[in-house]
Design a protein around this motif. Structure first.
Motif, mmCIF file in Angstrom:
data_model
loop_
_atom_site.group_PDB
_atom_site.id
_atom_site.type_symbol
_atom_site.label_atom_id
_atom_site.label_comp_id
_atom_site.label_asym_id
_atom_site.label_seq_id
_atom_site.Cartn_x
_atom_site.Cartn_y
_atom_site.Cartn_z
ATOM 1 N N TYR A 142 0.812 -1.221 0.000
ATOM 2 C CA TYR A 142 0.000 0.000 0.000
ATOM 3 C C TYR A 142 0.845 1.270 0.000
ATOM 4 O O TYR A 142 0.357 2.340 -0.340
ATOM 5 C CB TYR A 142 -0.978 -0.016 1.182
ATOM 6 C CG TYR A 142 -2.041 -1.069 0.989
ATOM 7 C CD1 TYR A 142 -3.119 -0.851 0.141
ATOM 8 C CD2 TYR A 142 -1.942 -2.316 1.613
ATOM 9 C CE1 TYR A 142 -4.074 -1.821 -0.067
ATOM 10 C CE2 TYR A 142 -2.902 -3.299 1.408
ATOM 11 C CZ TYR A 142 -3.963 -3.045 0.567
ATOM 12 O OH TYR A 142 -4.907 -4.017 0.342
ATOM 13 N N VAL A 200 -2.688 1.208 -6.684
ATOM 14 C CA VAL A 200 -3.849 0.951 -5.837
ATOM 15 C C VAL A 200 -4.845 2.113 -5.903
ATOM 16 O O VAL A 200 -6.041 1.903 -6.135
ATOM 17 C CB VAL A 200 -3.407 0.710 -4.376
ATOM 18 C CG1 VAL A 200 -4.611 0.702 -3.443
ATOM 19 C CG2 VAL A 200 -2.641 -0.600 -4.258
ATOM 20 N N LEU A 247 -8.677 1.999 -7.243
ATOM 21 C CA LEU A 247 -9.769 2.253 -6.299
ATOM 22 C C LEU A 247 -10.360 3.645 -6.468
ATOM 23 O O LEU A 247 -11.436 3.928 -5.961
ATOM 24 C CB LEU A 247 -9.262 2.095 -4.858
ATOM 25 C CG LEU A 247 -8.829 0.694 -4.417
ATOM 26 C CD1 LEU A 247 -8.323 0.736 -2.985
ATOM 27 C CD2 LEU A 247 -9.992 -0.287 -4.548
ATOM 28 N N HIS A 274 -7.307 4.476 0.831
ATOM 29 C CA HIS A 274 -7.093 3.075 0.484
ATOM 30 C C HIS A 274 -6.493 2.291 1.649
ATOM 31 O O HIS A 274 -6.715 1.083 1.767
ATOM 32 C CB HIS A 274 -6.184 2.976 -0.752
ATOM 33 C CG HIS A 274 -4.809 3.527 -0.562
ATOM 34 N ND1 HIS A 274 -4.565 4.872 -0.316
ATOM 35 C CD2 HIS A 274 -3.590 2.931 -0.567
ATOM 36 C CE1 HIS A 274 -3.256 5.051 -0.192
ATOM 37 N NE2 HIS A 274 -2.643 3.893 -0.349
ATOM 38 N N GLN A 309 -9.284 1.190 4.052
ATOM 39 C CA GLN A 309 -9.912 -0.040 3.549
ATOM 40 C C GLN A 309 -9.025 -1.250 3.821
ATOM 41 O O GLN A 309 -9.500 -2.318 4.246
ATOM 42 C CB GLN A 309 -10.156 0.059 2.039
ATOM 43 C CG GLN A 309 -11.071 1.183 1.627
ATOM 44 C CD GLN A 309 -11.217 1.251 0.098
ATOM 45 O OE1 GLN A 309 -10.860 0.314 -0.607
ATOM 46 N NE2 GLN A 309 -11.753 2.358 -0.402
ATOM 47 N N ALA A 310 -7.728 -1.063 3.569
ATOM 48 C CA ALA A 310 -6.794 -2.178 3.745
ATOM 49 C C ALA A 310 -6.803 -2.670 5.183
ATOM 50 O O ALA A 310 -6.666 -3.870 5.437
ATOM 51 C CB ALA A 310 -5.385 -1.745 3.348
#
Lengths: 207, 207
Positions: A168, A175, A179, A186, A189-190
DNA sequence: CGTCATCCTGACCGTTTGGTCAATAATTTC
DNA sequence: GAAATTATTGACCAAACGGTCAGGATGACG
């Protein structure tokens, strides 16, 4: 290791400015892609002045690398052998993800270095890093023998954690592009995903 | 896209030699770190001759990137919507790992590019790649709704697969240094680990 | 304030780099 | 086998690069 010279306040300030600027430039362009002019400009200094504080471009780079490896391994050292196995490993995943959030430049610096064969830190990897990972792998094995952790290759479990969390930071361009997120989103979310994901993978089968 | 010029056999041979040489050099040193002399030498040609076939260093690089993206996405396209969910995804993981084994240079080429912000392929990521990933994520969601796959964020599941498989090509210097393995051996281990790991994470809870 | 060490810079240097070009060599075509 | 096309190269160029150096500016300190 290094002798502690009596640092003046100007030295302290400028050395820090140079290292911070170099971190940005090196992580964006890699060692070869970075130029002393870029670093000097980002640090607000002239090129000869930068070379007054560091002997060479390479000296700046290695100073950065060796200074950062410690910080980078701290989350691994923080695993508590007396804790609850799954929680300890999940905690490690979260700390590692947090580093991707807070220190993406550092992560990309290492990524650049290692992708290109780690020519300048291979000995540090083969030495202290390997030792720490081996020790942790042993701890994991013990937990597995006790039935408190799913049986998986412990070394590769560590690799998977590095891969999934550093991804990430290192590949954030990809990424966020997929997204369509902005900034940190992001990684939020991860966090949820990785918690679910690793909990499922790590919880031992009920006996 | 590109007009199919009537290629002579010499053109075909030399273009291929240049692209193959460039793949090695670019993946080892990144775009900026690679030099035309290195590429020319590796291809067995003189530098001006290389520039006779490609307009510039950048032209070689982008030719490589765009030519490779297709191959890179094939394993994802090969997922069968009518197959058994867990098996399909495990198959994808294995195909992706196989690519790390067979095409490490290609993997490192992309890694270098994306770590540095993907300046030259961002549009291809935002376009066809995003579309394919979104479509696959939708397929995964359907499987989850049917209870045939553990409920996890489907996009991040794809990211985790990329991360864990490409890790063995992109960071092989680190992995082999810690495992003290030679050649492919670390990928053999990874195969077993990733199969166990993803099966645990993906199998839905029994109802 | 004087002096000594630290800090800073413009000008410069040798090398490397991506790229050009005119001339020549090799191939293809008729 | 001559003509035309394609392929190849040595010599060269301008820009960028890492790094040097003499000398001047600035700060620390008694």
């Amino acid at each position: 290791m290094t002798i502690q010279q009596p640092q003046t306040r100007i030295q302290k300030k400028n050395r820090e400015a140079i290292l911070d600027a170099a971190l940005g430039v090196f992580s964006d362009h890699g060692f070869r892609g970075a130029t002393l002019d870029q670093i000097a400009s980002a640090a607000g200094l002239s090129k000869p002045n930068v070379l007054y504080y560091f002997a060479s471009k390479e000296a700046i780079y290695t100073a950065l690398l060796s200074g950062l490896l410690e910080t980078w391994l701290d989350p691994l050292r923080a695993i508590d052998p007396d804790g609850e196995p799954v929680d300890e490993i999940l905690g490690y995943v979260m700390r590692k993800l947090q580093m991707s959030r807070e220190y993406p430049r550092e992560s990309r610096l290492f990524a650049n270095e290692i992708v290109q064969g780690a020519p300048r830190i291979l000995d540090q990897i083969e030495g202290p890093l390997k030792e720490l990972v081996d020790r942790t792998a042993g701890l994991f094995l013990g937990w597995m023998d006790d039935g408190r952790l799913a049986r998986l290759d412990p070394h590769h479990l560590v690799f998977s954690i590095w891969a999934t969390t550093q991804h990430y930071a290192d590949f954030s361009a990809q990424v966020t592009s997929i997204l369509q997120t902005e900034g940190d989103a992001h990684i939020d979310q991860a966090e949820t995903f990785l918690r679910d994901f690793y909990r499922r993978a790590l919880l031992p089968d009920s006996p």
